[in-house]
Design an enzyme around this catalytic site. Structure first.
Site, short mmCIF file in Angstrom:
data_model
loop_
_atom_site.label_atom_id
_atom_site.label_comp_id
_atom_site.label_asym_id
_atom_site.label_seq_id
_atom_site.Cartn_x
_atom_site.Cartn_y
_atom_site.Cartn_z
N ARG B 52 43.83 7.60 36.42
CA ARG B 52 44.78 6.62 35.95
C ARG B 52 45.83 6.24 36.99
O ARG B 52 46.14 5.07 37.17
CB ARG B 52 45.47 7.13 34.67
N THR B 53 46.40 7.22 37.66
CA THR B 53 47.49 6.92 38.57
C THR B 53 47.04 5.97 39.67
O THR B 53 47.67 4.96 39.96
CB THR B 53 48.07 8.23 39.17
N LYS B 82 39.56 16.80 60.08
CA LYS B 82 39.52 17.26 61.48
C LYS B 82 40.78 18.04 61.84
O LYS B 82 41.04 18.29 63.00
CB LYS B 82 39.37 16.06 62.42
N ARG B 103 49.40 11.48 46.55
CA ARG B 103 49.12 12.58 45.62
C ARG B 103 48.58 13.74 46.44
O ARG B 103 47.62 13.59 47.19
CB ARG B 103 48.10 12.18 44.56
N HIS B 131 55.75 14.52 38.85
CA HIS B 131 54.94 13.32 38.75
C HIS B 131 55.88 12.22 38.23
O HIS B 131 55.78 11.77 37.09
CB HIS B 131 53.77 13.56 37.79
#
Lengths: 317, 317, 317
Positions: B52-53, B82, B103, B131
């Site tokens: 959703r985000t 890497k 995120r 959040h």
């Protein structure tokens, strides 16, 4: 005007073409939005991780008005996972898009793609072999920062053996007179014989030292640092041991803030990124601390301009 | 008008800013297409899964006329694979984009990003810590559905300990007078001391019960259900055992259709989603069966409006 | 005009609808850019790898003026990774987008999605069950190349048992009079009883042979080759052994350049792709060598037109 279709190896660029691309790059403003490629599309076919190359190409296309489509991991999310050959994948995408950017672990991947391609292929990194668009932006960075592409003293530090960006840049530097290249690396990571022969053949002098040579660095116009490509070490029983040895060998080549005093005032420090994080970080200077650190601009503004020019040249003539 | 640049923690929003954002959200119509951010771009840098985000931010940007670029798994597909540091990645993306949504599993990731950022960073979820944009849309849902942000009786069920959405919402609710919060959870998942101290400091009364308290639920304006965050349990030898215990502890807190009779007529049932599937499903009510179930609208329409307002505020002043 | 909303199984298409879609496909020019779906968005919800289906839908939407959003691996990068049900995912995406294309390993996934969907669902491949949009473009390819959809002699080679594209195409071919289907496959990969019964019920005659039947192939209008779906073999102890046996069984069905002499002048060779690479490659003819090889056009131009027509029909009536 030069012609440009596939972009496979950096040595394919002629002096005339490089000049033309760089003049276009000078003119293009990444802050603006153009409509040159409004009906054009391309596909980013990436079999290896990428932060900058993929995003930079996407953004270049976006700024020119075109549209990009992509896969982040063709090994997992495309039909390669069902056993499709690279050639079949290329055949399909050529029917759908105006151009394909390919990153693939095999050294010959771009040539294989070109063998069946009906649209331009850009090599976005082929194994430890070549990364021609990185060389294009690297030389553009030098041109903009130093003001010339010839009579340069360039020092390349770290992993000449496996770094495809060093290899591709050597091919470009060998096109201009008076350039001198010095490789500073552990013995285990020395530049391959093929590039050395190419340099000799093009009358480009070079040296190599297995220590962080103060004298060499104090004369350098360009200090080009690279990561030890531990991800290229084969997946065998000795892998971790081999990596540990490489990193130990490379430790004396780490560039630290105290080395800044060694460099000329008008030199620049470049890095194709990514830089290794943690204690093995090969470039331990914060780019904000010294204006000779140009690797963020190299990746951002110069990279974007160079790739915008390249796409425009190929797709718009 | 308030200023807004980075969005890191929900407690940073002032009452004035919240009002301004929510008034913008009221005005914006997700059915329309705007051109406010026509030349703007942002990058969605996601190191953890998201349904959703990520999509909600992409769509918000799309509706406002801007363009989004992304990676679905920065650990695998970007140079993090890497060994690149988050700071180096942020340095680069800041040169390319007008804003970054991050995120990341580390609680401090957004602060680390901000330390080198030259463009606004939005925290799209940081470990089990915060959040803030979820809290923003949660409170917006309450404002639209209940009609006020103060004097609310809010019951939070499930996993107050690890739910970053509960934590972030508590910070927002503590800004308004008269709110009362009740936590219903197993003892193993009680709300952390830091949030309790924050509530006390801001004179927000709270209770906690280790059973599905009928009396509490019958008075609630808002019933906010959360998933047991089993994915936060460390990867050790006891992992499955720990998860099994948590789920057994949480079983008495499952909300079922028969509980609907307990709730007030004008209450609402919220959930930040995802909801666990299968027998451990913590919210076993179908959203189509009762109009007090608002969690789909919470994620969709309210989420989109809140994020559109946020992007517009940051990028357009 | 026919109505079209969800696209779940190929047998749902009526003759009238197929005609309408194919006439639209004839009219649409993939070289042009349309604005029919300018304000429309869709989401590509893919739980399995895809090269062509995903990209073809994306490009179809792009050409019609709409915008596409996607996940390349919903199992890893969406909330499915946190245990969300397909139904909850669909509930959310229906609130955000105008249409959802779903690829999922479960045979019943599209039906499950439809049970909670408030927007059209297109089945982009459901396990080994169906792939209705592939059948739509396959029949469109036949219509364009052969000039009719009836009285066709169609030979299907390889893996009728697990190939969802063969299954879906059989349903379509059974709608037209006079078609005859021959399955050429090892005994271990024979067509399932359900399709045979469906063909019989619709008075479509069929044969099956467990060798590469020269006589059958010399009469064929359409030679439709498929990959052995080794990825459908369960993950058990015998997996590699089972795969090896299947590939050994299938070896006599490999189509090679010398077989080209067998086929009629006006026949066509199709393949839904991907084609297996390496020694087990089931179609060892290079598409550039014979104009009867149409599988690249099948995937590209015909696929794009068919999907453009489908999206336009569903979203624009």
């Amino acid at each position: 005007m030069s012609e440009l279709y596939h972009v496979i190896e950096s040595q394919q660029f002629t002096l005339e073409l490089l000049d033309e691309l760089y003049e276009m790059a000078d003119e293009l403003d990444p802050e603006r939005s153009y409509k040159f490629l409004n009906d054009k599309t391309f596909f980013l076919l990436f079999y290896e991780p990428s932060t900058r190359t993929r995003v930079s190409f996407q953004m270049a296309m976006h700024k020119l008005g075109g549209s990009s489509f992509m896969t982040e991991n063709a090994f997992k999310f495309s039909s390669v996972a069902k056993g499709e050959s690279l050639e079949d994948t290329i055949r399909y995408y050529c029917g759908m898009f105006d151009l394909i950017v390919l990153r693939h672990p095999d050294n010959n991947s771009s040539q294989d793609a070109v063998s069946v391609a009906t649209k331009p292929i850009i090599n976005g990194g082929s194994g430890s072999h070549q990364h021609p668009t990185q060389a294009l932006l690297d030389l553009y960075t030098i041109r903009c920062e130093i003001g010339r592409q010839d009579n340069l003293d360039v020092v390349m530090i770290g992993d000449p053996k496996y770094s495809r960006t060093i290899r591709s840049l050597c091919y470009l530097l060998s096109k201009y007179p008076g350039n001198h290249i010095t490789f500073l690396s552990p013995d285990s990571l020395k530049m391959g014989q093929d590039i050395k022969e190419h340099l000799t053949k093009h009358q480009i002098s070079f040296d190599e030292f297995s220590f962080l040579n103060h004298e060499v660095l104090s004369k350098a116009d360009v200090i080009y640092v690279t990561r030890i490509q531990t991800d290229r070490v084969p997946e065998d029983a000795d892998r971790q041991h081999t990596i540990d040895n490489l990193l130990a060998d490379a430790e004396p080549f780490i560039l630290k803030p105290e080395h800044l005093d060694w460099f000329k005032k008008d030199s620049i420090i470049m890095h194709p990124m990514p830089i290794q994080k943690g204690q093995n970080r090969e470039l331990q200077i914060d780019p904000e601390t010294d204006e000779r650190c140009v690797w963020i601009e190299q990746a951002n503004d110069y990279g974007l301009r160079a790739r915008m020019a390249l796409l425009l040249k190929i797709l718009n003539g």
